[in-house]
Design a protein around this motif. Structure first.
Motif, PDB file in Angstrom:
ATOM      1  N   THR A  74      33.212  43.127  41.296  1.00 23.44           N
ATOM      2  CA  THR A  74      34.443  43.391  40.553  1.00 23.44           C
ATOM      3  C   THR A  74      35.464  44.196  41.353  1.00 23.44           C
ATOM      4  OG1 THR A  74      33.286  45.288  39.576  1.00 23.44           O
ATOM      5  CG2 THR A  74      33.378  43.261  38.265  1.00 23.44           C
ATOM      6  N   ALA A  75      35.201  44.498  42.612  1.00 28.76           N
ATOM      7  CA  ALA A  75      36.134  45.270  43.434  1.00 28.76           C
ATOM      8  C   ALA A  75      37.390  44.443  43.711  1.00 28.76           C
ATOM      9  CB  ALA A  75      35.482  45.687  44.744  1.00 28.76           C
ATOM     10  N   THR A  76      38.541  44.973  43.337  1.00 29.38           N
ATOM     11  CA  THR A  76      39.807  44.273  43.543  1.00 29.38           C
ATOM     12  C   THR A  76      40.414  44.659  44.892  1.00 29.38           C
ATOM     13  OG1 THR A  76      41.125  46.025  42.531  1.00 29.38           O
ATOM     14  CG2 THR A  76      40.237  44.322  41.050  1.00 29.38           C
ATOM     15  N   TYR A  77      41.447  43.929  45.281  1.00 30.15           N
ATOM     16  CA  TYR A  77      42.169  44.297  46.492  1.00 30.15           C
ATOM     17  C   TYR A  77      42.749  45.708  46.339  1.00 30.15           C
ATOM     18  CZ  TYR A  77      41.939  39.451  48.077  1.00 30.15           C
ATOM     19  OH  TYR A  77      41.500  38.223  48.505  1.00 30.15           O
ATOM     20  N   ALA A  78      43.206  46.049  45.139  1.00 33.90           N
ATOM     21  CA  ALA A  78      43.749  47.385  44.901  1.00 33.90           C
ATOM     22  C   ALA A  78      42.675  48.451  45.100  1.00 33.90           C
ATOM     23  CB  ALA A  78      44.341  47.485  43.498  1.00 33.90           C
ATOM     24  N   ASP A  79      41.444  48.183  44.653  1.00 31.02           N
ATOM     25  CA  ASP A  79      40.337  49.119  44.876  1.00 31.02           C
ATOM     26  C   ASP A  79      40.120  49.344  46.369  1.00 31.02           C
ATOM     27  OD1 ASP A  79      39.696  49.471  42.151  1.00 31.02           O
ATOM     28  OD2 ASP A  79      38.443  47.669  42.148  1.00 31.02           O
ATOM     29  N   VAL A  80      40.149  48.257  47.131  1.00 34.81           N
ATOM     30  CA  VAL A  80      39.947  48.342  48.580  1.00 34.81           C
ATOM     31  C   VAL A  80      41.030  49.181  49.235  1.00 34.81           C
ATOM     32  CG1 VAL A  80      40.069  46.953  50.695  1.00 34.81           C
ATOM     33  CG2 VAL A  80      38.597  46.232  48.800  1.00 34.81           C
ATOM     34  N   LEU A  81      42.274  48.964  48.818  1.00 27.94           N
ATOM     35  CA  LEU A  81      43.388  49.671  49.443  1.00 27.94           C
ATOM     36  C   LEU A  81      43.445  51.144  49.049  1.00 27.94           C
ATOM     37  CD1 LEU A  81      46.135  46.916  49.040  1.00 27.94           C
ATOM     38  CD2 LEU A  81      45.026  47.637  51.159  1.00 27.94           C
ATOM     39  N   ALA A  97      43.725  43.177  53.462  1.00 30.89           N
ATOM     40  CA  ALA A  97      44.111  43.280  52.055  1.00 30.89           C
ATOM     41  C   ALA A  97      45.567  43.666  51.879  1.00 30.89           C
ATOM     42  CB  ALA A  97      43.206  44.286  51.341  1.00 30.89           C
ATOM     43  N   SER A  98      46.087  44.465  52.787  1.00 30.78           N
ATOM     44  CA  SER A  98      47.476  44.912  52.659  1.00 30.78           C
ATOM     45  C   SER A  98      48.474  43.782  52.882  1.00 30.78           C
ATOM     46  CB  SER A  98      47.760  46.050  53.640  1.00 30.78           C
ATOM     47  OG  SER A  98      47.608  45.612  54.974  1.00 30.78           O
ATOM     48  N   GLY A  99      48.036  42.686  53.488  1.00 29.83           N
ATOM     49  CA  GLY A  99      48.944  41.576  53.751  1.00 29.83           C
ATOM     50  C   GLY A  99      48.677  40.345  52.927  1.00 29.83           C
ATOM     51  N   VAL A 100      47.863  40.463  51.887  1.00 31.26           N
ATOM     52  CA  VAL A 100      47.537  39.303  51.056  1.00 31.26           C
ATOM     53  C   VAL A 100      48.756  38.868  50.258  1.00 31.26           C
ATOM     54  CG1 VAL A 100      46.221  38.585  49.030  1.00 31.26           C
ATOM     55  CG2 VAL A 100      45.069  39.711  50.903  1.00 31.26           C
ATOM     56  N   THR A 101      48.974  37.568  50.196  1.00 33.28           N
ATOM     57  CA  THR A 101      50.089  37.015  49.439  1.00 33.28           C
ATOM     58  C   THR A 101      49.816  37.124  47.947  1.00 33.28           C
ATOM     59  OG1 THR A 101      50.544  35.445  51.203  1.00 33.28           O
ATOM     60  CG2 THR A 101      51.451  34.918  49.051  1.00 33.28           C
ATOM     61  N   GLY A 102      50.820  37.493  47.165  1.00 30.82           N
ATOM     62  CA  GLY A 102      50.651  37.490  45.715  1.00 30.82           C
ATOM     63  C   GLY A 102      51.231  38.674  44.986  1.00 30.82           C
ATOM     64  N   LEU A 107      47.029  41.906  43.520  1.00 31.68           N
ATOM     65  CA  LEU A 107      46.235  42.999  44.080  1.00 31.68           C
ATOM     66  C   LEU A 107      45.431  43.718  43.010  1.00 31.68           C
ATOM     67  CD1 LEU A 107      48.773  44.609  46.593  1.00 31.68           C
ATOM     68  CD2 LEU A 107      46.829  43.131  47.133  1.00 31.68           C
ATOM     69  N   ASN A 108      45.999  43.867  41.827  1.00 36.15           N
ATOM     70  CA  ASN A 108      45.337  44.616  40.761  1.00 36.15           C
ATOM     71  C   ASN A 108      44.278  43.808  40.019  1.00 36.15           C
ATOM     72  OD1 ASN A 108      46.719  47.020  41.153  1.00 36.15           O
ATOM     73  ND2 ASN A 108      48.404  46.437  39.817  1.00 36.15           N
ATOM     74  N   ALA A 109      44.295  42.497  40.154  1.00 37.24           N
ATOM     75  CA  ALA A 109      43.370  41.657  39.397  1.00 37.24           C
ATOM     76  C   ALA A 109      42.378  40.917  40.281  1.00 37.24           C
ATOM     77  CB  ALA A 109      44.143  40.653  38.535  1.00 37.24           C
ATOM     78  N   ALA A 110      42.841  40.363  41.392  1.00 35.62           N
ATOM     79  CA  ALA A 110      41.985  39.513  42.220  1.00 35.62           C
ATOM     80  C   ALA A 110      40.878  40.312  42.886  1.00 35.62           C
ATOM     81  CB  ALA A 110      42.818  38.804  43.277  1.00 35.62           C
TER      82      ALA A 110
END
Length: 274
Positions: A74-81, A97-102, A107-110
């Motif tokens: 369940t770790a999101t891109y936002a969690d990683v950042l 993660a900082s350059g992911v499109t969207g 970032l908060n959901a994926a």
């Protein structure tokens, strides 16, 4: 609008989640953040009878386990950042993660686990995880088994996950203090990558692991000595890319031609002469 009926399962225990998968098998899909599955269901590209939502399992998004950094399903891109432990032990992941499109909503959901399970050839995630020599903990009613990154990604949109399994955790050996690089080549800020290059030096700084993503159906990895004038990078990458990927963004020939560029730029970021 989703046009078919399904059961939305929200288990609070891992045992209940894998029990649904054991019974339903390929008729079930696992939902982490939903940014990939929900659009597929809306478009009618996926019609599962059961959707197993992991949101209530109480998984800790990021934790340290000895020398390993562990990311929950369940770790999101936002969690990683946001987590300083990721910045310390897997800085390459932060660069990706900082350059992911969207944008912020994605970032908060994926979730990274969702991206890994989707195994989309043009995704940022598979190549980055390959460079980091990730391991995947897969849970079923039989227990938890661990699969290395080289055996996890099998083909485009196909992984080692069985229908009765879910990806529970991604395990990353710590790369704290090591030189690294991450480069993504794409047409525009809003597009998926044409090719990605990621690299991490070993603890002694004598060897480097390089992964090229998005240029083929699965990421390819090469390991080479760090030595002045090592050269031959383009030839090494070409030899690895036996299968290339072709879509509306770029054909196979173009991807093959720019893949060594992504690798070279990642190595230059790490301070390694290609």
């Amino acid at each position: 609008m989703i046009r078919h009926r399904f059961r939305h399962e929200r288990p609070t225990a891992l045992a209940d989640a894998v029990a649904v998968l054991a019974e339903a098998g390929p008729r079930a899909r696992v939902l982490g953040g939903g940014t990939l599955l929900v659009p597929e269901m809306v478009a009618g590209e996926a019609s599962p009878d059961h959707v197993v939502d992991l949101g209530r399992l109480g998984l800790q998004p990021v934790r340290l386990d000895g020398d390993d950094l562990v990311l929950a399903a369940t770790a999101t891109y936002a969690d990683v950042l946001a987590d300083p432990r990721v910045a310390e032990h897997a800085p390459t992941l932060v660069a990706m993660a900082s350059g992911v499109t969207g944008g912020v909503q994605l970032l908060n959901a994926a979730t990274l686990a969702g991206s890994a399970c989707q195994a989309a050839p043009g995704s940022d995630v598979p190549g980055c995880l390959a460079a980091l020599d990730a391991r995947f903990r897969l849970a079923s009613e039989e227990g938890v088994r661990e699969v290395g990154v080289d055996a996890f990604f099998l083909q485009a949109h196909r992984t080692a996950l069985r229908p009765d399994e879910l990806l529970l955790e991604i395990v990353l050996p710590s790369t704290a203090g090591r030189a690294h690089g991450y480069v993504k080549l794409k047409h525009a800020a809003s597009s998926w990558p044409i090719a990605t290059g990621a690299c991490v030096l070993d603890a002694d700084g004598r060897r480097v692991r390089v992964a090229i993503g998005a240029a083929g159906p699965i990421p390819v990895v090469l390991e080479r000595d760090v030595a002045p004038g090592a050269g031959a990078l383009a030839a090494e990458v070409a030899a690895l890319l036996q299968q290339t990927w072709d879509d509306v963004l770029a054909d196979a020939g173009y991807r093959r031609s720019v893949a060594p560029v992504a690798a070279r730029r990642a190595l230059e970021q790490a301070g390694v002469a290609p």
